[in-house]
Design a protein around this motif. Structure first.
Motif, PDB file in Angstrom:
ATOM      1  N   VAL A  45      -8.107  -2.104   1.082  1.00 48.28           N
ATOM      2  CA  VAL A  45      -8.393  -3.376   0.763  1.00 48.28           C
ATOM      3  C   VAL A  45      -9.645  -3.415   0.159  1.00 48.28           C
ATOM      4  O   VAL A  45     -10.790  -3.452   0.757  1.00 48.28           O
ATOM      5  CB  VAL A  45      -8.105  -4.587   1.533  1.00 48.28           C
ATOM      6  CG1 VAL A  45      -8.360  -5.858   0.828  1.00 48.28           C
ATOM      7  CG2 VAL A  45      -6.663  -4.366   2.155  1.00 48.28           C
ATOM      8  N   LEU A  46      -9.843  -3.380  -1.381  1.00 45.24           N
ATOM      9  CA  LEU A  46     -10.812  -3.441  -2.007  1.00 45.24           C
ATOM     10  C   LEU A  46     -11.297  -4.659  -2.829  1.00 45.24           C
ATOM     11  O   LEU A  46     -10.418  -5.500  -3.117  1.00 45.24           O
ATOM     12  CB  LEU A  46     -10.869  -2.155  -2.851  1.00 45.24           C
ATOM     13  CG  LEU A  46     -10.784  -0.908  -2.002  1.00 45.24           C
ATOM     14  CD1 LEU A  46     -10.821   0.064  -2.964  1.00 45.24           C
ATOM     15  CD2 LEU A  46     -12.177  -0.457  -1.245  1.00 45.24           C
ATOM     16  N   PRO A  47     -12.370  -5.013  -3.266  1.00 43.09           N
ATOM     17  CA  PRO A  47     -12.808  -6.011  -4.163  1.00 43.09           C
ATOM     18  C   PRO A  47     -12.025  -5.949  -5.697  1.00 43.09           C
ATOM     19  O   PRO A  47     -12.367  -4.856  -5.824  1.00 43.09           O
ATOM     20  CB  PRO A  47     -14.230  -6.349  -4.204  1.00 43.09           C
ATOM     21  CG  PRO A  47     -14.391  -5.772  -2.794  1.00 43.09           C
ATOM     22  CD  PRO A  47     -13.645  -4.568  -2.479  1.00 43.09           C
ATOM     23  N   ALA A  48     -11.483  -6.893  -6.057  1.00 44.19           N
ATOM     24  CA  ALA A  48     -10.719  -6.649  -7.112  1.00 44.19           C
ATOM     25  C   ALA A  48     -11.685  -6.158  -8.526  1.00 44.19           C
ATOM     26  O   ALA A  48     -11.327  -5.510  -9.388  1.00 44.19           O
ATOM     27  CB  ALA A  48      -9.967  -7.830  -7.778  1.00 44.19           C
ATOM     28  N   SER A  70      -7.144 -14.210  -6.113  1.00 46.10           N
ATOM     29  CA  SER A  70      -7.330 -13.284  -5.202  1.00 46.10           C
ATOM     30  C   SER A  70      -8.409 -12.512  -5.419  1.00 46.10           C
ATOM     31  O   SER A  70      -8.147 -11.769  -6.312  1.00 46.10           O
ATOM     32  CB  SER A  70      -6.196 -12.494  -4.626  1.00 46.10           C
ATOM     33  OG  SER A  70      -6.322 -11.745  -3.580  1.00 46.10           O
ATOM     34  N   PHE A  72      -9.223  -9.794  -3.810  1.00 45.09           N
ATOM     35  CA  PHE A  72      -8.856  -8.383  -3.314  1.00 45.09           C
ATOM     36  C   PHE A  72      -7.657  -7.837  -3.936  1.00 45.09           C
ATOM     37  O   PHE A  72      -6.857  -8.498  -4.329  1.00 45.09           O
ATOM     38  CB  PHE A  72      -8.785  -8.420  -1.891  1.00 45.09           C
ATOM     39  CG  PHE A  72     -10.323  -9.036  -1.113  1.00 45.09           C
ATOM     40  CD1 PHE A  72     -11.186  -7.933  -0.960  1.00 45.09           C
ATOM     41  CD2 PHE A  72     -10.097 -10.253  -0.665  1.00 45.09           C
ATOM     42  CE1 PHE A  72     -12.228  -8.530  -0.265  1.00 45.09           C
ATOM     43  CE2 PHE A  72     -11.234 -10.587  -0.042  1.00 45.09           C
ATOM     44  CZ  PHE A  72     -12.388  -9.871   0.180  1.00 45.09           C
ATOM     45  N   THR A  74      -5.098  -4.109  -3.219  1.00 47.61           N
ATOM     46  CA  THR A  74      -4.789  -3.014  -2.110  1.00 47.61           C
ATOM     47  C   THR A  74      -4.529  -1.798  -2.878  1.00 47.61           C
ATOM     48  O   THR A  74      -3.645  -1.663  -3.826  1.00 47.61           O
ATOM     49  CB  THR A  74      -3.452  -3.412  -1.595  1.00 47.61           C
ATOM     50  OG1 THR A  74      -3.583  -4.491  -0.731  1.00 47.61           O
ATOM     51  CG2 THR A  74      -2.911  -2.440  -0.590  1.00 47.61           C
ATOM     52  N   ASP A  83      -1.408  -6.009  -6.553  1.00 49.87           N
ATOM     53  CA  ASP A  83      -2.346  -7.113  -6.815  1.00 49.87           C
ATOM     54  C   ASP A  83      -1.150  -8.441  -6.638  1.00 49.87           C
ATOM     55  O   ASP A  83      -0.223  -8.569  -7.211  1.00 49.87           O
ATOM     56  CB  ASP A  83      -2.902  -7.244  -8.125  1.00 49.87           C
ATOM     57  CG  ASP A  83      -3.655  -8.551  -8.149  1.00 49.87           C
ATOM     58  OD1 ASP A  83      -4.120  -9.077  -7.539  1.00 49.87           O
ATOM     59  OD2 ASP A  83      -3.721  -8.981  -9.436  1.00 49.87           O
TER      60      ASP A  83
END
Length: 434
Positions: A45-48, A70, A72, A74, A83
């Protein structure tokens, strides 16, 4: 791409408010790893902001979405990125309100990229239409004014100036819950119409019937004003419910005009009686009227020797009681002329020359009176016929005409109203939604 909808539609400004859950998945070929080599980690899970995301826009959107996105995304080990976001979309939706409130609406939402062509981004659908519809119904929960029917999706290519873009279109089909409009709008108008039908039982002699009809007509006008606040003014065709209101209003207005006509005819009977009362005429032509009748009678006898037509016209202009007195006087005078014997022999020589002149004048009058019955016989017959017709038209003649007219109009009114309601109901049931 997968989308769920929760919809609210507003007719007056033709907009669709949608609460959308969007699930997007794409693959980045430059990012992938072997999960066995990294402790079995299959996703992150990373920052978008650290990864590339496809730009997305909705063509029908009118108001910019203010829902926080959101932060973040995946990332999976095979390079797929997921997303999920929630959007509140206010979009345009051209409504077909011809069958309102029994209408079915189809609203579309078109998703496409802002800058990429179909080589850069190609949209595809996850699942079938049946699967999307079932999934949406399960997650929708409560449904208010609109009943969700189905959700269809298809992909197309949009070409603008030789620039091809992939586009995915979701079409939402909804049916309006019409029970509330039937109970609060259609049924009250029918009740007002029934009151208008019941007003035919009210007497026409007073003004209560007219005021009652005007009140009911104003009540229907208020309902039309309420309808005007609900329906959009940009509709291509006049809605059936508007035709229904106009038809009911027109029928009630015709009924009101008929009531005015009936009251006018009834007033025509009372007008002659009031005029005679103002003139102070008695039934037996007594007092002053008796002198008037006698003078008219003498005048008629004098004028009859000149013109028979003038006699008839003058008699018709006289009151009915005076004419009856005149006919009785004529009978008495003619009987007197036939009984009295005027001697042709000269009286005693003591009479003066002046008395002999009076005798000759009396003999001439006696001769004219003897001829009077024969000359008046035809005129009396004509007068009797005219007077009989005059007597046939009794003081309540126009009242009887008004009552007959009211009965005939009532049956015609009921038949025309029934036909109108049948035609409107059949059109509501059989008309196309588009």
């Amino acid at each position: 791409m997968l989308t769920h909808f929760f919809c609210l539609q507003r007719e007056i400004d033709q907009t669709l408010v949608s609460y959308i859950w969007i699930y997007m998945r794409w693959r980045d070929p430059d990012i992938h790893w072997n999960s066995d080599e990294f402790c079995g980690i299959t996703y992150l899970v990373l920052p978008a902001d650290l990864l590339w995301k496809p730009d997305l826009m909705i063509e029908e959107m009118r108001v910019k979405d203010k829902t926080p996105q959101s932060p973040f995304v995946t990332l999976h080990s095979d390079g797929n990125i997921e997303d999920e976001n929630y959007l509140t979309v206010v979009s345009t939706c051209k409504m077909q309100v011809y069958k309102f409130p029994f209408d079915v609406q189809n609203c579309s939402l078109s998703f496409k990229s802002i800058v990429y062509n179909d080589d850069g981004i190609t949209f595809d659908v996850i699942g079938t239409n049946e699967h999307l519809t079932k999934w949406t119904l399960e997650d929708m929960g409560n449904q208010y004014e609109w009943l969700f029917l189905n959700l269809t999706v298809n992909t197309t290519t949009l070409t603008i100036n030789n620039f091809n873009q992939s586009r995915i279109i979701y079409t939402i089909t909804m049916k309006r819950r019409s029970v509330l409009y039937i109970a609060n709008f259609l049924v009250p108008i029918l009740f007002f119409f029934c009151l208008d039908l019941a007003s035919f039982l009210i007497s026409d002699s007073g003004g209560e019937k007219l005021s009652f009809k005007v009140t009911v007509l104003l009540a229907v006008t208020v309902m039309q004003l309420i309808l005007n606040d609900i329906l959009p003014s940009s509709s291509e065709r006049i809605p059936l419910i508007a035709l229904f209101c106009i038809g009911i209003f027109g029928l009630m207005m015709i009924s009101l005009l008929e009531t005015i006509l009936v009251m006018y005819l009834i007033d025509r009977d009372s007008a002659p009686e009031e005029n005679q009362a103002d003139k102070g005429l008695s039934k037996d032509c007594g007092d002053k009227q008796g002198n008037y009748c006698m003078m008219d009678t003498l005048f008629i006898l004098f004028e009859y020797t000149k013109k028979n037509v003038g006699l008839i016209i003058h008699l018709l202009n006289m009151p009915l009681s005076c004419v009856n007195n005149f006919l009785s006087d004529v009978k008495k005078w003619t009987h007197c002329a036939s009984v009295c014997n005027v001697s042709d022999e000269p009286p005693s020589e003591v009479l003066s020359l002046g008395k002999e002149d009076k005798r000759s004048q009396l003999m001439e009058e006696s001769d004219s009176l003897e001829k009077l019955p024969d000359e008046l016989s035809e005129a009396v017959k004509a007068l009797s016929l005219l007077l009989s017709r005059k007597e046939e038209r009794t003081p309540d003649y126009w009242t009887r005409v008004a009552k007959k007219l009211d009965i005939i109009f009532f049956f015609v009114y009921v038949i025309v109203s029934a036909l109108f309601l049948v035609i409107i109901c059949s059109e509501w049931m059989n008309a196309n939604d588009e």
